[in-house]
Design a protein around this motif. Structure first.
Motif, PDB file in Angstrom:
ATOM      1  N   GLY A   3      94.419  82.877  54.071  1.00 19.16           N
ATOM      2  CA  GLY A   3      95.804  82.486  53.824  1.00 19.16           C
ATOM      3  C   GLY A   3      95.956  81.185  53.060  1.00 19.16           C
ATOM      4  O   GLY A   3      97.067  80.642  52.986  1.00 19.16           O
ATOM      5  N   LEU A   4      94.870  80.675  52.465  1.00 17.77           N
ATOM      6  CA  LEU A   4      94.969  79.449  51.677  1.00 17.77           C
ATOM      7  C   LEU A   4      95.909  79.650  50.498  1.00 17.77           C
ATOM      8  O   LEU A   4      95.883  80.681  49.824  1.00 17.77           O
ATOM      9  N   ARG A   5      96.722  78.623  50.221  1.00 18.54           N
ATOM     10  CA  ARG A   5      97.606  78.702  49.050  1.00 18.54           C
ATOM     11  C   ARG A   5      97.102  77.848  47.904  1.00 18.54           C
ATOM     12  O   ARG A   5      97.463  78.069  46.745  1.00 18.54           O
ATOM     13  N   THR A   6      96.266  76.844  48.210  1.00 15.74           N
ATOM     14  CA  THR A   6      95.777  75.962  47.156  1.00 15.74           C
ATOM     15  C   THR A   6      94.473  75.313  47.582  1.00 15.74           C
ATOM     16  O   THR A   6      94.137  75.294  48.767  1.00 15.74           O
ATOM     17  N   ALA A   7      93.722  74.819  46.601  1.00 15.87           N
ATOM     18  CA  ALA A   7      92.497  74.084  46.875  1.00 15.87           C
ATOM     19  C   ALA A   7      92.354  72.989  45.844  1.00 15.87           C
ATOM     20  O   ALA A   7      92.814  73.117  44.706  1.00 15.87           O
ATOM     21  N   VAL A   8      91.719  71.893  46.251  1.00 17.10           N
ATOM     22  CA  VAL A   8      91.521  70.748  45.368  1.00 17.10           C
ATOM     23  C   VAL A   8      90.039  70.425  45.349  1.00 17.10           C
ATOM     24  O   VAL A   8      89.419  70.218  46.397  1.00 17.10           O
ATOM     25  N   ALA A   9      89.459  70.387  44.156  1.00  9.58           N
ATOM     26  CA  ALA A   9      88.025  70.147  44.009  1.00  9.58           C
ATOM     27  C   ALA A   9      87.757  68.651  43.855  1.00  9.58           C
ATOM     28  O   ALA A   9      88.458  67.952  43.130  1.00  9.58           O
ATOM     29  N   ASN A  10      86.688  68.181  44.529  1.00 10.56           N
ATOM     30  CA  ASN A  10      86.290  66.784  44.366  1.00 10.56           C
ATOM     31  C   ASN A  10      85.599  66.547  43.033  1.00 10.56           C
ATOM     32  O   ASN A  10      85.670  65.466  42.463  1.00 10.56           O
ATOM     33  N   GLY A  11      84.856  67.573  42.560  1.00  7.31           N
ATOM     34  CA  GLY A  11      84.070  67.415  41.349  1.00  7.31           C
ATOM     35  C   GLY A  11      84.766  67.963  40.115  1.00  7.31           C
ATOM     36  O   GLY A  11      85.991  68.069  40.063  1.00  7.31           O
ATOM     37  N   ASP A  12      83.974  68.325  39.114  1.00  6.14           N
ATOM     38  CA  ASP A  12      84.534  68.750  37.837  1.00  6.14           C
ATOM     39  C   ASP A  12      84.791  70.245  37.767  1.00  6.14           C
ATOM     40  O   ASP A  12      85.605  70.707  36.977  1.00  6.14           O
ATOM     41  N   ARG A  13      84.048  71.024  38.551  1.00  2.00           N
ATOM     42  CA  ARG A  13      84.239  72.462  38.497  1.00  2.00           C
ATOM     43  C   ARG A  13      85.463  72.854  39.312  1.00  2.00           C
ATOM     44  O   ARG A  13      85.787  72.232  40.316  1.00  2.00           O
ATOM     45  N   VAL A  14      86.126  73.921  38.892  1.00  2.72           N
ATOM     46  CA  VAL A  14      87.279  74.411  39.648  1.00  2.72           C
ATOM     47  C   VAL A  14      87.125  75.911  39.851  1.00  2.72           C
ATOM     48  O   VAL A  14      86.420  76.593  39.111  1.00  2.72           O
ATOM     49  N   VAL A  15      87.769  76.412  40.875  1.00  4.02           N
ATOM     50  CA  VAL A  15      87.713  77.826  41.212  1.00  4.02           C
ATOM     51  C   VAL A  15      89.137  78.320  41.408  1.00  4.02           C
ATOM     52  O   VAL A  15      89.927  77.686  42.110  1.00  4.02           O
ATOM     53  N   GLY A  16      89.459  79.459  40.816  1.00  5.01           N
ATOM     54  CA  GLY A  16      90.789  80.010  40.996  1.00  5.01           C
ATOM     55  C   GLY A  16      91.849  79.028  40.552  1.00  5.01           C
ATOM     56  O   GLY A  16      91.797  78.495  39.445  1.00  5.01           O
ATOM     57  N   ASP A  17      92.808  78.761  41.434  1.00  7.27           N
ATOM     58  CA  ASP A  17      93.874  77.831  41.078  1.00  7.27           C
ATOM     59  C   ASP A  17      93.616  76.435  41.635  1.00  7.27           C
ATOM     60  O   ASP A  17      94.526  75.634  41.807  1.00  7.27           O
ATOM     61  N   ALA A  18      92.323  76.158  41.941  1.00  6.27           N
ATOM     62  CA  ALA A  18      91.986  74.839  42.452  1.00  6.27           C
ATOM     63  C   ALA A  18      92.258  73.761  41.409  1.00  6.27           C
ATOM     64  O   ALA A  18      92.179  73.996  40.210  1.00  6.27           O
ATOM     65  N   ARG A  19      92.592  72.575  41.873  1.00  9.60           N
ATOM     66  CA  ARG A  19      92.880  71.465  40.983  1.00  9.60           C
ATOM     67  C   ARG A  19      91.819  70.387  41.161  1.00  9.60           C
ATOM     68  O   ARG A  19      91.177  70.282  42.192  1.00  9.60           O
ATOM     69  N   ARG A  20      91.653  69.579  40.133  1.00  6.88           N
ATOM     70  CA  ARG A  20      90.642  68.526  40.161  1.00  6.88           C
ATOM     71  C   ARG A  20      91.210  67.252  40.772  1.00  6.88           C
ATOM     72  O   ARG A  20      92.238  66.730  40.321  1.00  6.88           O
TER      73      ARG A  20
END
Length: 507
Positions: free
Chosen positions: A123-140
């Motif tokens: 049920g996740l709606r968003t994710a935030v990446a610590n590094g440079d790579r992103v997945v799906g709608d993840a933000r940096r």
């Protein structure tokens, strides 16, 4: 009241100890003024990512400064952090996310693949990446941080002592992981206890090697380091060689170690330089090992403890004055904590009599998240039922006997597996041992010992049984002794006896 928000601790320290070193992560270092400012930047970035007060946010990463900053920033904005165990299978992580109701995820670059699967399957709606790579709608996170103006300030969310600060999921040693609620009041009680019992001062440099998704990493003393105005030193791994190196280089004064890491330190070819070490906190170490540590580190206070996630870490520490006279005891209760021993009718028993350990007080979690059945099973009349068997002596000191589930029922007698383990651990060739009950057609159950030997040892199982005969009643002597190279463990390093039982059942 806003004063209950833990993040205000950093505000105060930034004023009082602006230039004192607060956080060390390898070559990266923060003073208290820098740490507080960086928490503001992270808080502003998380708000820009759409996170908000009351939101449950999973945090997936190793012991890094970014991880600490994220936890502190989530507190500042009033979100509820849920540190995720990165050693779990993605299916188990998905269970935790859905059971908790986590809607957002912060993750290290190392876990980009896991984050992608979790975004797609929960049920996740968003994710935030610590590094440079992103997945799906993840933000940096880096881009969000870069967008924050210099000197940005984020108000500390108003919090009451009863408000939920975080959820910590148990390791699932007997069942699926359960989400333990920690309130702001639990944190305050624990931090005051850590300051008093460990005598923390701004001069302390506390090594955090236990994973920050575990209560030992977060709260032993963990975040209390900042309350003391001391320095938190991080290690990304909990390998003995890395811990020894960092502890020596950073002049560490205190740390908590799992039993197998302590064994690893003792077995290093070159003993680490631990002249700065003031205390060593641990649990479940045999008296022989404890005495060997004291021989090698006579200047160090050795702190035995009784604790668990549901108690926001410990309920008692053994004090320095009774290290020898109460050898084997776990200490007297912290201020604000009550410990009693009760029988099967939930009646208190006299000093020295064994029974179940029950605890109540300001450090005790109010319950499990979304789990009424577990709450009914483990709470009674304001007490938390630990499931552990112990006794309290006439001086009020707690002595651990065994997990109730680990008592071996043999021919009408209850045998404490911990007692057998204690005797076997005294043998000089034994590095580690775990004892369980295995089925027996005559006695229902009999003890079986799984033993890891020290390097070069040639002792046999029958030798070890003979060693037990000299110390134990005949019915307590293990019927079987199996020499192994590893033992199944949870993420805090504790041996999983459930895993040993499963191995036996599969044979």
């Amino acid at each position: 009241m806003a004063g209950s928000n833990f993040s205000l601790t950093l505000r105060r320290q930034a004023l009082r100890r602006a230039d004192r070193e607060a956080l060390v992560d390898g070559a990266a270092r923060w003073t208290y003024a820098e740490l507080d400012a960086d928490v503001d930047r992270h808080a502003a970035a998380l708000l820009a990512a759409g996170l908000g007060p009351g939101e449950l946010v999973g945090v997936l990463g190793r012991n890094t400064a970014t991880y600490v900053l994220e936890l502190l920033a989530l507190s500042r904005i009033g979100a509820i952090s849920v540190p995720l165990n990165w050693r779990l299978h993605p299916n188990e992580q998905a269970y935790v996310i859905d059971q908790a109701g986590i809607t957002a995820l912060l993750y290290d670059d190392d876990f980009a693949g896991d984050a992608g699967r979790l975004l797609a399957g929960t049920g996740l709606r968003t994710a935030v990446a610590n590094g440079d790579r992103v997945v799906g709608d993840a933000r940096r996170l880096a881009a969000l941080l870069a967008g924050q103006p210099a000197g940005v300030r984020v108000p500390d969310a108003a919090k009451e002592p009863g408000d939920v600060h975080r959820l910590l999921y148990t390791s699932g040693t007997t069942a699926r992981p359960k989400g333990v609620i920690h309130t702001y009041g639990n944190l305050t009680a624990n931090h005051l206890a850590q300051l008093l019992e460990l005598e923390l001062t701004p001069q302390d440099r506390i090594l955090v090697s236990a994973p920050l998704f575990h209560v030992s990493g977060l709260e032993a003393p963990g975040l209390a380091t900042f309350v003391a105005g001391a320095t938190m030193v991080l290690t990304p791994t909990f390998k003995a060689a890395d811990i020894a190196r960092v502890a020596a280089e950073e002049h560490v004064t205190g740390m908590v170690l799992a039993a197998q890491i302590l064994f690893g330190l003792l077995d290093l070819a070159e003993p680490p330089d631990l002249r700065s070490l003031r205390y060593l906190l641990f649990a479940g170490v045999a008296p022989r090992v404890r005495q060997e540590v004291k021989r090698r580190l006579p200047h160090v206070r050795l702190v035995d403890t009784f604790g668990m996630t549901e108690l926001c870490n410990g309920a008692c520490y053994l004090d320095a004055a009774h290290e020898q006279s109460k050898l084997g005891a776990l200490g007297a209760p912290f201020p604000g904590v009550r410990i009693e021993i009760v029988d099967e009718r939930f009646q208190p028993v006299p000093p020295g009599v064994e029974g179940e350990i029950v605890v109540r007080g300001e450090k005790v979690s109010p319950g499990y998240w979304n789990d009424d059945e577990a709450n009914r099973r483990t709470r009674r009349d304001g007490w938390f039922l630990t499931g552990d068997v112990g006794r309290i002596d006439a001086d009020g000191y707690l002595w651990f006997v065994d997990r109730r589930a680990d008592l071996i029922k043999s021919g009408g007698e209850n045998i404490a597996s911990a007692e057998i383990e204690r005797v076997l651990a005294q043998h000089p060739d034994v590095a580690e041992v775990a004892v369980i009950g295995v089925p027996d057609p005559t006695w229902d159950e009999v003890p079986k010992a799984f033993v890891i030997l020290r390097d070069g040892a040639t002792v046999t199982g029958e030798d070890l049984r003979e060693h037990c005969r000299a110390e134990l009643a005949r019915y307590k002597v293990p019927k079987y002794v199996e020499v192994v190279t590893t033992l199944p463990r949870n993420d805090s390093g504790k041996v999983l006896k459930k895993g040993l039982r499963e191995i036996e059942a599969a044979r």
